[in-house]
Design a protein around this motif. Sequence first.
Motif, PDB file in Angstrom:
ATOM      1  N   GLN A  62      -7.050   8.067  -5.237  1.00  0.00           N
ATOM      2  CA  GLN A  62      -6.496   8.192  -5.629  1.00  0.00           C
ATOM      3  C   GLN A  62      -5.192   8.930  -5.526  1.00  0.00           C
ATOM      4  O   GLN A  62      -3.967   9.623  -6.035  1.00  0.00           O
ATOM      5  CB  GLN A  62      -6.090   8.101  -7.683  1.00  0.00           C
ATOM      6  N   ILE A 107      -4.601  -1.338  -6.637  1.00  0.00           N
ATOM      7  CA  ILE A 107      -3.511  -0.832  -7.291  1.00  0.00           C
ATOM      8  C   ILE A 107      -4.329  -0.489  -8.959  1.00  0.00           C
ATOM      9  O   ILE A 107      -4.047   0.390  -8.883  1.00  0.00           O
ATOM     10  CB  ILE A 107      -2.842  -1.672  -6.732  1.00  0.00           C
ATOM     11  N   THR A 119       3.741   1.623  -8.628  1.00  0.00           N
ATOM     12  CA  THR A 119       3.344   1.019  -8.534  1.00  0.00           C
ATOM     13  C   THR A 119       2.582   0.079  -9.295  1.00  0.00           C
ATOM     14  O   THR A 119       2.663  -1.659  -8.918  1.00  0.00           O
ATOM     15  CB  THR A 119       0.727   1.379  -9.687  1.00  0.00           C
ATOM     16  N   ALA A 125       2.330   2.052  -3.921  1.00  0.00           N
ATOM     17  CA  ALA A 125       1.290   1.726  -4.637  1.00  0.00           C
ATOM     18  C   ALA A 125       0.749   3.514  -4.404  1.00  0.00           C
ATOM     19  O   ALA A 125       0.991   4.265  -5.177  1.00  0.00           O
ATOM     20  CB  ALA A 125       0.178   1.180  -5.312  1.00  0.00           C
ATOM     21  N   PHE A 126       0.400   4.131  -2.745  1.00  0.00           N
ATOM     22  CA  PHE A 126       0.152   5.107  -2.635  1.00  0.00           C
ATOM     23  C   PHE A 126       0.116   6.059  -1.635  1.00  0.00           C
ATOM     24  O   PHE A 126       0.373   7.623  -2.259  1.00  0.00           O
ATOM     25  CB  PHE A 126      -1.284   4.486  -1.818  1.00  0.00           C
ATOM     26  N   LYS A 133       3.951   6.381  -4.654  1.00  0.00           N
ATOM     27  CA  LYS A 133       2.914   5.925  -6.251  1.00  0.00           C
ATOM     28  C   LYS A 133       3.924   5.280  -7.480  1.00  0.00           C
ATOM     29  O   LYS A 133       3.937   5.341  -8.943  1.00  0.00           O
ATOM     30  CB  LYS A 133       3.464   7.698  -7.536  1.00  0.00           C
ATOM     31  N   LEU A 142      -6.762   1.909  -9.062  1.00  0.00           N
ATOM     32  CA  LEU A 142      -5.696   3.244  -8.457  1.00  0.00           C
ATOM     33  C   LEU A 142      -4.919   4.089  -9.980  1.00  0.00           C
ATOM     34  O   LEU A 142      -5.161   4.721 -10.275  1.00  0.00           O
ATOM     35  CB  LEU A 142      -4.698   3.023  -7.778  1.00  0.00           C
ATOM     36  N   GLN A 143      -4.543   2.140 -10.830  1.00  0.00           N
ATOM     37  CA  GLN A 143      -4.170   2.834 -12.288  1.00  0.00           C
ATOM     38  C   GLN A 143      -5.068   3.310 -13.604  1.00  0.00           C
ATOM     39  O   GLN A 143      -4.745   3.018 -14.369  1.00  0.00           O
ATOM     40  CB  GLN A 143      -3.105   1.745 -12.622  1.00  0.00           C
ATOM     41  N   ALA A 177       4.801  -2.147  -6.478  1.00  0.00           N
ATOM     42  CA  ALA A 177       3.765  -2.767  -6.068  1.00  0.00           C
ATOM     43  C   ALA A 177       3.294  -3.778  -6.256  1.00  0.00           C
ATOM     44  O   ALA A 177       3.430  -5.017  -6.026  1.00  0.00           O
ATOM     45  CB  ALA A 177       2.409  -1.510  -5.388  1.00  0.00           C
ATOM     46  N   THR A 178       2.532  -3.874  -7.094  1.00  0.00           N
ATOM     47  CA  THR A 178       2.208  -5.003  -8.189  1.00  0.00           C
ATOM     48  C   THR A 178       2.909  -6.576  -7.831  1.00  0.00           C
ATOM     49  O   THR A 178       2.710  -7.394  -7.663  1.00  0.00           O
ATOM     50  CB  THR A 178       1.830  -4.972  -9.372  1.00  0.00           C
ATOM     51  N   LYS A 217       1.114  -0.775  -0.094  1.00  0.00           N
ATOM     52  CA  LYS A 217       0.058   0.137   0.191  1.00  0.00           C
ATOM     53  C   LYS A 217       0.432   1.135  -0.043  1.00  0.00           C
ATOM     54  O   LYS A 217       0.572   2.169  -0.824  1.00  0.00           O
ATOM     55  CB  LYS A 217      -1.125  -0.329   1.378  1.00  0.00           C
TER      56      LYS A 217
END
Length: 594
Positions: free
Chosen positions: A480, A382, A352, A346-347, A350, A385-386, A355-356, A343
């Motif tokens: 986001q 996520i 992502t 990603a958040f 930034k 988010l994208q 994170a993935t 988290k």
Amino acid sequence: MKQRFLILLLVLGFYSGFAQNSEAQAESYYKKGEFKKALIIYENLIKEKPYSYNYLDKLVDIHQQLEQYDEAEKIIIDRLNKNRNPIMVVTLGYNFQLKDSINNANTLYEEAISYADEKPNYIYTIAKKFEDYSLQDQAIRLYEKGKLLTPDRDYSIQLARIYGDQGDIEKMFENYIEYIDFKPNYLNNIKRAISDFISENKDNESNIYLRRALLKKLQQEPKPYWYEMLSWLYVQEKAYTKSFIQEKALYKRNPESLDRIIELAETARKDNDYETAKSIFNYILETTQDQTTALTAHQYLLEIDTKNADEKTLKQIDKRYQNLFAALGKSQLTIPLQLAYGKFLAFDLKDTKTATSFLKESLELPISNYRQAKIKLLLADILVLQEKFNEALIFYSQIQAELKNSTIAQEARFKVAKTSYYKGDFDWAESQLKILKSSTSQLIANDALDLKLLITDNKFEDSLHTSLKLYAKADLYAFQNKTDDAISLLDKILEEHKGESITDQTLYQQAKLFEQKKQYTKAEANYLEIIKDYGEDILADDAHFYLAELYNTHLAKPEEAKQLFEKIIFEHQDSIYFIEARKTFRMLRGDSIN
């Protein structure tokens, strides 16, 4: 012979059933205040059971309700002639009081109180009768007598309740504290009993009484439950540092579990007292030998430091996460930390992509289906988010299929609806939300209902759903962490769709975002506009409550806050904010009891 026996049983059964039906009917009339009808039935019932105290009490009370005091007196004296029972003596005294014959009443009360000297086992029964008639001073005398005559039965809790009703808060606390000493395992019950008298304001008279009493007890006899009680009081006052001092003292006396200290740290964190929370979590790290507890403390410390962190600090936090994984590895034990890091990447950073990749590696570990679902839920978030909505929907759907009917499956269904809403597929979102209205999780059910109402109330006004699509996009921006973009898009709705049904919702959502950015005067303007133009609509109580909180917490306008809280109390009694509004209003007004 058998036939006669069967007939006798049938007759007895008939009369028993008849008596039960009659009693139920009499009770029904009594509760409705139809005393004359009830009186006729009870007069017949007492003929069948002349020694029933229940029927006798009802007859006396009905005559008193009908102001037939002489008839009541005859019934009571007739019973007293058969048995000089102290309960009936109190009843006769009260009947004289109703007739304004106070001297006779007091003489009988004294007789009942004196009876306890000979038979102290009757103290509670006689005192309870006095309480039934709101004769609190007489009840107090009996219970105080009971403390001397039957110390093994301690009447402190009864005295505390009466003193509370009389508004004698100091004596109420004295007796509750005495009862804790008598029965320490009742501590949580006592906390619940006195919670209405305590406020967040440490200078509240009730708080001062209790604090003094507890500090005195700690000086006299430093028993664990006094530390616990004082810690609880400090938590009510949001004085978490002072509560921590008590909890440390308690832990040193009994170093078996850090659970209470962990709970306090989490309470301070949730209440945004981050400095105290950090102090407590650091103490936990220094003290604990349990790896899971240490991991929890590390995780919360990282999450606290992440709030409002600049780019340099975020990189330092990233390094701290990596150092923890280097030291502890990645296993089932560290899954909560892995989720927190995913988290964070990603958040907050930034990043992502990283994170993935990181979370997909976590999925390869030998972990339970539930932990897999937690990882997939974050992975899907996520992807949202994208704005990779279709891929996100696949993960959410997998969770629903793998853990059917579980809370996490219901959460996934809600996120399916929210993702469809972000996409502008309002019909599909609405169909999912209808199912979730009966979710076993109240939080999910409430969120589902709120989103469904938003869609239903606004999708028919414009066949192209223009304003609703803009609102959904702004909602996505907020998710986001693009707060400025969300505010700008909401401004566009207010400019181009002013007066449409979505206007009040837009003002409200924007106000919450202004609060996030600490732009409190802008939030104030939005709430005031809702109150002025949409005062009869569904968000009226929300606007009143959050504007009142804004005035009380950030804008230093306690009088304005008090007026708004008062309006919720008198004009929005069915509001979910009613209890909190009443509590804060009384605190602002300076009530000694809350």
